[in-house]
Design an enzyme around this catalytic site. Structure first.
Site, PDB file in Angstrom:
ATOM      1  N   ARG B  50       0.852  -1.189   0.000  1.00 23.02           N
ATOM      2  CA  ARG B  50       0.000   0.000   0.000  1.00 23.02           C
ATOM      3  C   ARG B  50       0.884   1.234   0.000  1.00 23.02           C
ATOM      4  O   ARG B  50       1.157   1.819   1.053  1.00 23.02           O
ATOM      5  CB  ARG B  50      -0.933  -0.048   1.211  1.00 23.02           C
ATOM      6  CG  ARG B  50      -2.023  -1.115   1.024  1.00 23.02           C
ATOM      7  CD  ARG B  50      -2.818  -1.330   2.269  1.00 23.02           C
ATOM      8  NE  ARG B  50      -1.972  -1.885   3.328  1.00 23.02           N
ATOM      9  CZ  ARG B  50      -2.388  -2.193   4.544  1.00 23.02           C
ATOM     10  NH1 ARG B  50      -3.630  -2.002   4.888  1.00 23.02           N
ATOM     11  NH2 ARG B  50      -1.554  -2.697   5.431  1.00 23.02           N
ATOM     12  N   ASP B  52       2.361   4.963  -0.374  1.00 17.34           N
ATOM     13  CA  ASP B  52       1.843   6.271   0.057  1.00 17.34           C
ATOM     14  C   ASP B  52       1.653   7.233  -1.106  1.00 17.34           C
ATOM     15  O   ASP B  52       2.117   6.979  -2.219  1.00 17.34           O
ATOM     16  CB  ASP B  52       2.856   6.920   1.008  1.00 17.34           C
ATOM     17  CG  ASP B  52       2.686   6.413   2.424  1.00 17.34           C
ATOM     18  OD1 ASP B  52       1.580   5.980   2.775  1.00 17.34           O
ATOM     19  OD2 ASP B  52       3.691   6.460   3.165  1.00 17.34           O
ATOM     20  N   ARG B 198      11.440   5.296   3.637  1.00 17.59           N
ATOM     21  CA  ARG B 198      11.706   6.736   3.609  1.00 17.59           C
ATOM     22  C   ARG B 198      12.431   7.203   4.877  1.00 17.59           C
ATOM     23  O   ARG B 198      13.289   8.078   4.807  1.00 17.59           O
ATOM     24  CB  ARG B 198      10.396   7.497   3.413  1.00 17.59           C
ATOM     25  CG  ARG B 198       9.826   7.293   1.995  1.00 17.59           C
ATOM     26  CD  ARG B 198       8.412   7.822   1.874  1.00 17.59           C
ATOM     27  NE  ARG B 198       8.328   9.216   2.264  1.00 17.59           N
ATOM     28  CZ  ARG B 198       7.185   9.862   2.516  1.00 17.59           C
ATOM     29  NH1 ARG B 198       6.030   9.218   2.406  1.00 17.59           N
ATOM     30  NH2 ARG B 198       7.202  11.127   2.848  1.00 17.59           N
TER      31      ARG B 198
END
Lengths: 246, 246
Positions: B50, B52, B198
């Site tokens: 999923r 972002d 990230r």
């Protein structure tokens, strides 16, 4: 009057081409406006290659003269600041000799053409590649490409509006290779005729599809007639990647 | 009820993320609408990862069930037709076993993070890379990255809204290399926490700048506190590149 040499990258999508024209934004115009905003000088920015509308560059070279000297790094950063948000940047700037000429001193120009050769259209490379959904035979394309290497009259691969004095050019290299889903065409010459790389690539695509043999490509070359060769490949797959100087 | 497996590419820039949400266009929503337009079925498209808002994919995998069987190639082409002009494509479609589940059958996920590390901002890769103008030491980043490989509690690299049951994950690989003007971070694990890649990349950038040592990164890891690690790298440099299945 100090002269500067610039290494320039741009996304050609939004431009009418390198050269300043009446009918829309040019890369040259964007650079000249940014120089004006930086130092209030009306400098002419002269490029090595006058790329067409939609054609990209990762290695365009240009020169300009300024009345007042500035450190080259400052010129690069200031011009980049004033270029925003236009999709053009100065990657490098350096002081150059007074007789350096981006166009006339160039010894060799390098172009790359990228084809996305898969069934599904491009997404991350939209506007950066020519999408050809039918499978292409890169080896056959590479073999046929050798018919164009060397000194030839390239009239069959020359746009009607080409301003070169002679259609005779020496092609140093023309290679085709597969890189995953991409077909990469790379070519090098001292100079090219107008649309020559796109006309050669459009003809090589016919070979890749199996519609033309290497002999057909040689015959098209010998016909000395633009109608004999394949249609131009579209501009969005083409990149000016490097210019060599002495 | 036949099940299909899709390999999907998308430009995440314009999306709120993979998952359907109230507040904007999602990749999942675009795919489900295209399926509906093609065959008038309300199929749920379930993705492996999923991603972002702003995160891209070259190798997202999803599955869906249809009431009426169609050839997989036809499904791919028809969905691609109805997806236009949304920046999403189905690169491959294949029939799958009834127990294949894009999310729960996945054995390994691969992500790539691209940093453009040069003085001049990106143009051709705008929206595709994180621009870091100051020079980064890729070797130091790679060395420090090894502090995160293996089984660890990754609480320091986990978004507050992460829904995973446990912060303990096993990182199979985390490599950093220079590729011309780019720094490429690649990582592999069975699964990742929300924002983990990230957060790890943002911390590795501190190492690349010389502000952190490998020991600092290990200390941030051991603090088990999101505040101890570096800020998240922005989404536009991140790509879901591959998902492995048995």
């Amino acid at each position: 009057m100090p002269r500067y040499r610039l290494l320039i990258e741009y996304d050609g999508t939004a431009f009418v081409g390198w050269q300043r024209q009446e009918n829309g934004a040019s890369v040259q115009g964007a650079l000249q406006r940014a120089v004006k905003l930086f130092c209030d000088e009306d400098a002419e920015v002269t490029g090595a290659g006058r790329t067409d509308a939609g054609v990209h560059a990762t290695g365009q070279v240009a020169h300009l003269d300024l009345e007042r000297a500035v450190p080259a790094d400052k010129l690069r950063d200031a011009v980049n600041f004033h270029l925003r948000p236009a999709p053009v940047v100065v990657v490098e700037a350096a002081e150059a000799a007074a007789d350096f000429h981006a166009r006339f001193s160039a010894e060799r120009r390098h172009y790359r053409y990228r084809i996305l050769n898969r069934r599904s259209p491009p997404v991350l490379e939209r506007g950066r590649v020519w999408w050809v959904p039918k499978p292409l035979d890169a080896e056959a394309m590479h073999g046929a490409a050798q018919m164009l290497v060397g000194r030839h009259d390239f009239s069959s691969f020359r746009a009607a509006q080409c301003q070169a004095k002679s259609p005779v050019k020496t092609l140093d290299a023309l290679t085709v290779r597969r890189d995953g889903e991409a077909i990469v065409v790379e070519t090098t010459a001292r100079s090219f005729l107008h649309n020559q790389v796109r006309a050669m690539t459009g003809s090589l695509k016919l070979v890749g599809e199996g519609r033309w043999t290497a002999a057909d490509l040689a015959a098209a070359r010998d016909a000395l007639d633009r109608q004999a060769a394949g249609p131009n490949a579209p501009p969005e797959g083409l990149y000016l990647t490097r210019v060599d100087y002495p």
